[in-house]
Design a protein around this motif. Structure first.
Motif, PDB file in Angstrom:
ATOM      1  N   ALA A 189      40.744  23.720  37.736  1.00  0.00           N
ATOM      2  CA  ALA A 189      40.539  24.243  37.614  1.00  0.00           C
ATOM      3  C   ALA A 189      39.292  24.958  36.921  1.00  0.00           C
ATOM      4  CB  ALA A 189      41.489  26.036  37.785  1.00  0.00           C
ATOM      5  N   ASP A 190      39.822  24.598  35.921  1.00  0.00           N
ATOM      6  CA  ASP A 190      38.624  25.104  35.174  1.00  0.00           C
ATOM      7  C   ASP A 190      37.429  24.142  34.983  1.00  0.00           C
ATOM      8  OD1 ASP A 190      39.864  26.727  33.369  1.00  0.00           O
ATOM      9  OD2 ASP A 190      40.373  24.968  31.979  1.00  0.00           O
ATOM     10  N   SER A 191      37.208  23.076  35.323  1.00  0.00           N
ATOM     11  CA  SER A 191      35.937  22.748  36.125  1.00  0.00           C
ATOM     12  C   SER A 191      35.094  22.907  37.232  1.00  0.00           C
ATOM     13  CB  SER A 191      36.656  21.234  36.912  1.00  0.00           C
ATOM     14  OG  SER A 191      36.938  21.661  37.656  1.00  0.00           O
ATOM     15  N   GLY A 192      35.746  23.912  37.913  1.00  0.00           N
ATOM     16  CA  GLY A 192      34.982  25.115  38.856  1.00  0.00           C
ATOM     17  C   GLY A 192      34.521  24.936  40.589  1.00  0.00           C
ATOM     18  N   ALA A 193      35.443  23.296  40.505  1.00  0.00           N
ATOM     19  CA  ALA A 193      35.877  22.359  41.404  1.00  0.00           C
ATOM     20  C   ALA A 193      36.511  24.031  42.824  1.00  0.00           C
ATOM     21  CB  ALA A 193      36.928  21.735  42.230  1.00  0.00           C
ATOM     22  N   THR A 194      36.745  24.632  42.884  1.00  0.00           N
ATOM     23  CA  THR A 194      37.365  26.025  43.669  1.00  0.00           C
ATOM     24  C   THR A 194      37.222  27.019  43.250  1.00  0.00           C
ATOM     25  OG1 THR A 194      39.858  25.280  42.965  1.00  0.00           O
ATOM     26  CG2 THR A 194      38.963  24.446  44.681  1.00  0.00           C
ATOM     27  N   SER A 195      36.964  28.431  43.707  1.00  0.00           N
ATOM     28  CA  SER A 195      36.796  29.392  43.004  1.00  0.00           C
ATOM     29  C   SER A 195      38.186  30.042  42.264  1.00  0.00           C
ATOM     30  CB  SER A 195      37.137  30.284  44.811  1.00  0.00           C
ATOM     31  OG  SER A 195      37.114  31.831  44.588  1.00  0.00           O
ATOM     32  N   SER A 196      38.621  30.852  41.554  1.00  0.00           N
ATOM     33  CA  SER A 196      39.821  31.141  40.609  1.00  0.00           C
ATOM     34  C   SER A 196      40.086  32.445  42.676  1.00  0.00           C
ATOM     35  CB  SER A 196      39.199  32.023  39.580  1.00  0.00           C
ATOM     36  OG  SER A 196      38.307  33.337  39.745  1.00  0.00           O
ATOM     37  N   SER A 197      39.776  32.980  43.383  1.00  0.00           N
ATOM     38  CA  SER A 197      40.623  33.558  43.932  1.00  0.00           C
ATOM     39  C   SER A 197      41.469  32.939  45.278  1.00  0.00           C
ATOM     40  CB  SER A 197      39.569  34.202  44.819  1.00  0.00           C
ATOM     41  OG  SER A 197      38.723  33.561  45.474  1.00  0.00           O
ATOM     42  N   ILE A 198      41.078  31.490  44.790  1.00  0.00           N
ATOM     43  CA  ILE A 198      41.949  30.554  45.491  1.00  0.00           C
ATOM     44  C   ILE A 198      42.922  30.096  45.092  1.00  0.00           C
ATOM     45  CG2 ILE A 198      42.002  28.818  47.225  1.00  0.00           C
ATOM     46  CD1 ILE A 198      38.761  29.487  48.185  1.00  0.00           C
ATOM     47  N   LEU A 199      42.547  28.977  43.593  1.00  0.00           N
ATOM     48  CA  LEU A 199      43.373  28.619  42.686  1.00  0.00           C
ATOM     49  C   LEU A 199      42.776  28.758  41.403  1.00  0.00           C
ATOM     50  CD1 LEU A 199      45.325  26.259  42.937  1.00  0.00           C
ATOM     51  CD2 LEU A 199      43.634  24.606  42.373  1.00  0.00           C
ATOM     52  N   PRO A 200      43.482  30.104  41.275  1.00  0.00           N
ATOM     53  CA  PRO A 200      43.160  30.198  39.415  1.00  0.00           C
ATOM     54  C   PRO A 200      44.188  29.252  38.397  1.00  0.00           C
ATOM     55  CG  PRO A 200      45.345  32.155  40.514  1.00  0.00           C
ATOM     56  CD  PRO A 200      44.697  30.701  41.234  1.00  0.00           C
ATOM     57  N   ALA A 201      43.327  29.490  37.282  1.00  0.00           N
ATOM     58  CA  ALA A 201      43.880  28.234  36.393  1.00  0.00           C
ATOM     59  C   ALA A 201      45.430  28.544  35.743  1.00  0.00           C
ATOM     60  CB  ALA A 201      42.982  28.304  35.242  1.00  0.00           C
ATOM     61  N   PRO A 202      46.007  27.787  35.161  1.00  0.00           N
ATOM     62  CA  PRO A 202      47.478  28.646  34.573  1.00  0.00           C
ATOM     63  C   PRO A 202      47.165  29.831  33.519  1.00  0.00           C
ATOM     64  CG  PRO A 202      47.161  26.226  35.263  1.00  0.00           C
ATOM     65  CD  PRO A 202      45.985  26.911  35.174  1.00  0.00           C
ATOM     66  N   HIS A 203      46.630  29.428  33.138  1.00  0.00           N
ATOM     67  CA  HIS A 203      46.206  30.362  31.541  1.00  0.00           C
ATOM     68  C   HIS A 203      46.188  31.975  32.097  1.00  0.00           C
ATOM     69  CE1 HIS A 203      41.791  29.641  32.262  1.00  0.00           C
ATOM     70  NE2 HIS A 203      42.013  31.114  31.595  1.00  0.00           N
ATOM     71  N   THR A 204      45.360  31.754  33.748  1.00  0.00           N
ATOM     72  CA  THR A 204      45.336  33.244  34.198  1.00  0.00           C
ATOM     73  C   THR A 204      46.682  33.509  34.562  1.00  0.00           C
ATOM     74  OG1 THR A 204      43.089  31.930  34.746  1.00  0.00           O
ATOM     75  CG2 THR A 204      43.412  34.364  35.681  1.00  0.00           C
ATOM     76  N   ILE A 205      47.257  32.488  35.435  1.00  0.00           N
ATOM     77  CA  ILE A 205      48.532  32.891  35.960  1.00  0.00           C
ATOM     78  C   ILE A 205      49.411  33.744  34.561  1.00  0.00           C
ATOM     79  CG2 ILE A 205      50.630  32.340  37.190  1.00  0.00           C
ATOM     80  CD1 ILE A 205      48.495  30.276  38.375  1.00  0.00           C
ATOM     81  N   ALA A 206      49.376  32.899  33.545  1.00  0.00           N
ATOM     82  CA  ALA A 206      50.303  32.608  32.213  1.00  0.00           C
ATOM     83  C   ALA A 206      49.840  35.109  31.382  1.00  0.00           C
ATOM     84  CB  ALA A 206      50.248  31.986  31.155  1.00  0.00           C
ATOM     85  N   GLN A 207      48.293  34.861  31.978  1.00  0.00           N
ATOM     86  CA  GLN A 207      48.057  36.208  31.540  1.00  0.00           C
ATOM     87  C   GLN A 207      48.173  37.022  32.362  1.00  0.00           C
ATOM     88  OE1 GLN A 207      43.398  36.187  31.321  1.00  0.00           O
ATOM     89  NE2 GLN A 207      43.867  35.657  29.202  1.00  0.00           N
ATOM     90  N   SER A 208      48.342  36.921  33.969  1.00  0.00           N
ATOM     91  CA  SER A 208      49.215  37.982  34.681  1.00  0.00           C
ATOM     92  C   SER A 208      50.529  38.432  34.526  1.00  0.00           C
ATOM     93  CB  SER A 208      48.468  37.793  36.077  1.00  0.00           C
ATOM     94  OG  SER A 208      49.201  38.590  37.734  1.00  0.00           O
ATOM     95  N   LEU A 209      51.300  37.049  34.548  1.00  0.00           N
ATOM     96  CA  LEU A 209      52.915  37.395  34.479  1.00  0.00           C
ATOM     97  C   LEU A 209      52.850  38.346  33.023  1.00  0.00           C
ATOM     98  CD1 LEU A 209      54.621  35.884  35.930  1.00  0.00           C
ATOM     99  CD2 LEU A 209      54.880  34.132  33.533  1.00  0.00           C
ATOM    100  N   TRP A 210      52.089  37.776  32.180  1.00  0.00           N
ATOM    101  CA  TRP A 210      52.206  38.505  30.879  1.00  0.00           C
ATOM    102  C   TRP A 210      52.572  40.447  31.016  1.00  0.00           C
ATOM    103  CZ3 TRP A 210      54.999  38.742  26.653  1.00  0.00           C
ATOM    104  CH2 TRP A 210      55.027  39.579  25.760  1.00  0.00           C
TER     105      TRP A 210
END
Lengths: 260, 261
Positions: free
Chosen positions: A26-47
């Protein structure tokens, strides 16, 4: 305590490796974060959405728990009837198998139309998905009772009902729970389908509804966070049922004690 | 042995007329269907009896219809031919078949529960015998926690507590090691002295038969027929090295067609 940590270690290592790979990709920028967010973004959202997600979890959890309990009761009862009556077996078994092929997404709106926006149509969807494994394992559990055991009970003058009460019922109960353990994982998917397909009148519509709403409003990280909660919930249900099964049938788990 | 057979027949007819808690089979035959549907003659014209309080041992090669014999006596099958008179009989199967979900005490008390006794009353009655049979302290243990010898004792207790006058024991000690087996034989001997019942003991072990039985019936290979019947009129407890015991054992082995080596 130390043993349980050792037992959990492989799962923790595997999960960490998968999350790490995901994070790197996810961090490599191969896909958009609106399609595949990085785990740390998901964790932030979870919190930051913990309140919203936990309210939704309560809604979905109630649906799954009630649906599973109902599926267990109905599936067990049907399994017993099928076992006791060859005529019922011939009548019910094909229909029971067929019930698994019913396209739930098609009948869910129909159920809403018939039964309203409440809990009931969702329960029916979950029960429809969950009760089949319970029926199959119950029937197998009942059939697996040693025929010599039943013969012995006959020499002790046991009636058919007593043979059922002392030999078949205790053998089938853990089998039915085993079926419920299989059912609970698909039951969570069932809850998602039920919530996607049936409108709800309540303030919180459940995790499945939340996922769909977030995806359509491009709140992808929150949708993934909701999926993570569902994921954890399914695992918790599975292991809770394993625990219940071990409690009910300590004799059956002598040789496979490490499924913790 | 024509004279012995004659005298046996005479005794047999005289005992047939008595109404007691024994068993009597007169010229009984029984066939069963095997898995492919072929008819197999298990027993062919067999006559046996046991009076109240007697222990009849049945020995014979594998597949001589011993299990069929016990199932006939327990009413699980009916004879195709011949007359079977028998008081109600309880079966102690070859495998103990204890219910894994019940404690040792509840397994022993199973027949009482089936007879409609309350759980507490059934437990109380079984608990009295538990201590007597050297099982005290294991009342709450589940079958998988018991040793083989203990499981057999619980299974025997379950059979005994059925209250039936006839006990059918199907190779009860066959799966035990030699030391435990000897202990269990001595134990069974004492248990039956205290609580006399009519017993049919099916066994592979000729020595066991001679040590425990009042009479040993030797069966032929399938179809099972009575080859010879040996009276064992010796005081109890018997020693397996006793000269008469050894002589009777050799007679039984000879009847089986196995020379003692």
């Amino acid at each position: 305590m130390r043993r349980s940590v050792v037992n959990a270690l492989p799962a923790i290592v595997l999960a960490a490796a998968l999350l790490g790979a995901w994070e790197l990709y996810a961090d490599s920028g191969a896909t958009s974060s609106s399609i595949l967010p990085a785990p740390h973004t998901i964790a932030q959202s979870l919190w930051s959405n913990a309140g919203l997600l936990s309210h939704n979890l309560l809604v979905t959890g109630e649906e799954v728990a009630l649906g599973l309990a109902l599926a267990l009761a109905l599936g067990f009862a049907l399994g017993v009837l099928i076992h006791l009556s060859p005529a019922l077996r011939r009548a019910c078994y094909p229909l029971t198998v067929g019930s698994q092929a019913v396209p739930i997404a098609v009948i869910a709106p129909l159920l809403v139309f018939l039964l309203g926006f409440g809990l009931l149509p969702k329960l029916i969807v979950i029960v429809l998905i969950c009760f089949f494994p319970v029926v199959v394992t119950t029937v197998d559990g009942l059939a697996a009772v040693d025929p010599d055991q039943l013969k012995l009970l006959r020499t002790l003058d046991a009636s058919r009902l007593q043979a059922f009460r002392f030999a078949e019922l205790p053998a089938a109960l853990p089998a039915a729970i085993s079926g419920a353990r299989i059912a609970v994982t698909v039951g969570v998917i069932g809850a998602y389908i039920a919530e996607s397909q049936t409108a709800t009148s309540g303030a919180y519509a459940g995790l499945g509804h939340e996922i769909n709403a977030d995806l359509s409003s491009l709140q992808t990280a929150r949708a993934y966070a909701a999926a993570v909660v569902l994921f954890a919930f399914a695992i918790a249900c599975f292991y809770t049922l394993s625990l219940v099964e071990r409690r009910l049938a300590p004799w059956a788990n002598q040789s496979r004690g490490d499924l913790r | 042995m024509p004279t012995e057979l004659q005298s046996r027949a005479q005794r047999h007819t005289s005992r047939m007329t008595r109404a007691n808690d024994g068993i009597s089979l007169n010229d009984v035959s029984r066939a069963y269907r095997d898995q492919r549907g072929a008819s197999v003659q298990a027993l062919a014209g067999i006559s046996l009896y046991a009076d109240h309080g007697e222990l009849l041992a049945v020995v014979g090669p594998s597949g001589c219809g011993k299990t069929t014999l016990l199932e006939l006596i327990c009413g699980l099958q009916t004879p195709d031919r011949g007359v079977l008179q028998c008081a109600p009989a309880a079966l102690m199967p070859q495998r103990d078949l204890l219910l894994p979900w019940l404690s040792a005490l509840d397994n022993a008390a199973l027949a009482l529960r089936i007879a409609g006794r309350s759980r507490a009353a059934a437990r109380a009655q079984a608990a009295d015998l538990f201590a007597e049979l050297g099982l005290q302290g294991f009342e709450q243990a589940h079958p998988h926690e018991l040793s083989g010898g203990m499981r057999q004792r619980v299974a025997f207790l379950r059979t005994l507590l059925s209250g039936k006058p006839v006990l059918c024991l199907d190779e009860p000690f066959g799966a035990l090691d030699a030391i435990t087996r000897a202990e269990m034989q001595a134990w069974l001997d004492r248990a039956l002295q205290r609580e006399p019942r009519t017993v049919v003991l099916v066994t592979h072990d000729v020595e066991e038969a001679v040590v425990l039985a009042d009479r040993v019936a030797v069966l032929s290979p399938r179809p099972g027929r009575l080859r010879v019947e040996i009276e064992v009129d010796l005081p109890r407890p018997r020693s397996r090295t006793d000269v008469t015991v050894v002589a009777l054992r050799e007679r039984a082995l000879h009847a089986l067609g196995m020379e003692d080596s």
